[in-house]
Design a protein around this motif. Structure first.
Motif, short mmCIF file in Angstrom:
data_model
loop_
_atom_site.label_atom_id
_atom_site.label_comp_id
_atom_site.label_asym_id
_atom_site.label_seq_id
_atom_site.Cartn_x
_atom_site.Cartn_y
_atom_site.Cartn_z
N VAL A 20 53.39 33.68 31.56
CA VAL A 20 52.25 33.11 30.84
C VAL A 20 50.97 33.50 31.56
CG1 VAL A 20 51.19 30.96 30.06
CG2 VAL A 20 53.69 31.16 30.13
N LEU A 21 50.00 34.01 30.82
CA LEU A 21 48.69 34.33 31.37
C LEU A 21 47.76 33.14 31.13
CD1 LEU A 21 46.78 36.49 32.64
CD2 LEU A 21 46.12 37.07 30.29
N VAL A 52 44.03 42.77 42.15
CA VAL A 52 45.11 41.85 41.80
C VAL A 52 45.90 41.52 43.06
CG1 VAL A 52 47.18 41.51 40.37
CG2 VAL A 52 45.32 42.98 39.53
N TYR A 53 46.24 40.24 43.21
CA TYR A 53 47.11 39.80 44.30
C TYR A 53 48.38 39.22 43.70
CZ TYR A 53 43.32 40.53 47.54
OH TYR A 53 42.33 41.12 48.29
N ARG A 69 40.08 35.26 38.06
CA ARG A 69 39.66 35.22 36.65
C ARG A 69 40.79 34.70 35.78
NH1 ARG A 69 34.27 36.91 35.74
NH2 ARG A 69 33.75 38.26 37.46
N ALA A 70 42.03 35.05 36.17
CA ALA A 70 43.22 34.61 35.44
C ALA A 70 44.43 34.72 36.36
CB ALA A 70 43.43 35.47 34.19
N VAL A 71 45.48 34.00 36.00
CA VAL A 71 46.74 34.03 36.74
C VAL A 71 47.86 34.28 35.74
CG1 VAL A 71 48.29 32.78 38.27
CG2 VAL A 71 45.84 32.34 38.38
N LEU A 72 48.70 35.26 36.03
CA LEU A 72 49.88 35.55 35.22
C LEU A 72 51.08 35.02 35.99
CD1 LEU A 72 51.34 36.80 32.82
CD2 LEU A 72 51.07 39.04 33.89
N ILE A 73 51.72 33.98 35.45
CA ILE A 73 52.82 33.30 36.13
C ILE A 73 54.14 33.66 35.47
CG2 ILE A 73 53.75 31.06 36.89
CD1 ILE A 73 50.47 30.74 35.41
N LEU A 99 50.67 36.62 39.57
CA LEU A 99 49.69 37.70 39.74
C LEU A 99 48.31 37.09 39.52
CD1 LEU A 99 51.50 40.44 37.65
CD2 LEU A 99 51.04 40.55 40.08
N PHE A 100 47.46 37.19 40.55
CA PHE A 100 46.11 36.64 40.50
C PHE A 100 45.14 37.78 40.21
CE2 PHE A 100 48.61 33.79 43.05
CZ PHE A 100 48.19 32.53 42.64
N PHE A 101 44.51 37.76 39.04
CA PHE A 101 43.56 38.79 38.64
C PHE A 101 42.17 38.38 39.13
CE2 PHE A 101 47.16 39.43 36.01
CZ PHE A 101 47.21 40.80 35.79
N ILE A 102 41.68 39.08 40.14
CA ILE A 102 40.41 38.75 40.77
C ILE A 102 39.23 39.34 39.99
CG2 ILE A 102 39.04 38.91 42.89
CD1 ILE A 102 41.57 37.10 43.08
N THR A 103 39.39 40.57 39.54
CA THR A 103 38.27 41.24 38.86
C THR A 103 38.46 41.22 37.35
OG1 THR A 103 39.30 43.43 38.92
CG2 THR A 103 37.95 42.80 40.84
N GLN A 104 37.35 41.21 36.66
CA GLN A 104 37.40 41.26 35.20
C GLN A 104 37.98 42.59 34.73
OE1 GLN A 104 36.67 38.66 33.07
NE2 GLN A 104 37.62 40.00 31.56
N SER A 105 37.69 43.67 35.45
CA SER A 105 38.20 44.98 35.03
C SER A 105 39.73 45.02 35.10
CB SER A 105 37.59 46.11 35.88
OG SER A 105 37.94 45.95 37.23
#
Length: 176
Positions: A72-73, A148-149, A49-53, A103-109
């Motif tokens: 940066v998200l 999150v991964y 859903r998003a990546v925080l680098i 950080l790879f955010f997989i779920t919306q929650s």
């Protein structure tokens, strides 16, 4: 030992002094490096859903240690916010290094939790799995079950481990 703590603090300040344009450029470069060296990370990014680098995290320690850096998200290719990661540690440690982190955010929650929490302490909140090179090879879209991964990459220097325990991620407003 005080010189080391002072050095970590001043290094963290230097890393955290970046402007919005610098952070965006550094995040683009770091993510491009990660995707070029890890096709699995690219697949993960496509599904997230998003990546925080965090393009550059500085970590140093001699019994007492610390680490910090700004990130940066990105969601849908657009910048959604800026964040700082900071941690302190105590124990059998010595050395200094820099590394990048995604950080790879997989779920919306999980993404909602990052946005709604007033500073996310890793270890509380969404479940997070650190993917090293070996674990990353074994992942595919059907095995991605966590919130999150985390993928560390680009390590330079000598320091034992890349633990995130006790790290706190907080939203920031860098200078334009």
């Amino acid at each position: 030992m005080l010189w080391l703590v002072a050095g970590v603090a001043s290094a963290g300040s230097a890393v955290q002094a970046a402007t919005v344009a610098e952070l965006d450029r550094e995040a683009d470069e770091a993510l491009a490096r990660l995707y070029a060296t890890s096709p699995k990370a690219k697949e993960l990014g496509d599904r997230a859903r998003a990546v925080l680098i965090f393009p550059k995290i500085v970590k140093a320690g001699l019994v007492v240690g610390g680490q910090g850096g700004d990130g940066v998200l990105r969601a849908g290719g657009r910048t959604e916010g800026y964040y700082r990661i900071a941690a302190a540690s105590y124990g059998l440690q010595v050395g200094a290094q820099t590394f990048s982190f995604a950080l790879f955010f997989i779920t919306q929650s999980a993404l909602d939790y990052l946005d709604k929490s007033n500073g996310w302490a890793i270890g509380s909140g969404p479940s997070i799995v650190v993917l090293d090179k070996g674990r990353a090879r074994a992942t595919n879209t059907t095995t991605l079950k966590q919130d999150v991964y985390a993928v560390p990459f680009g390590q330079k220097g000598l320091m034992a481990g890349l633990g995130l325990e006790g790290s706190r991620i907080s939203r920031i407003e860098p200078a334009a």
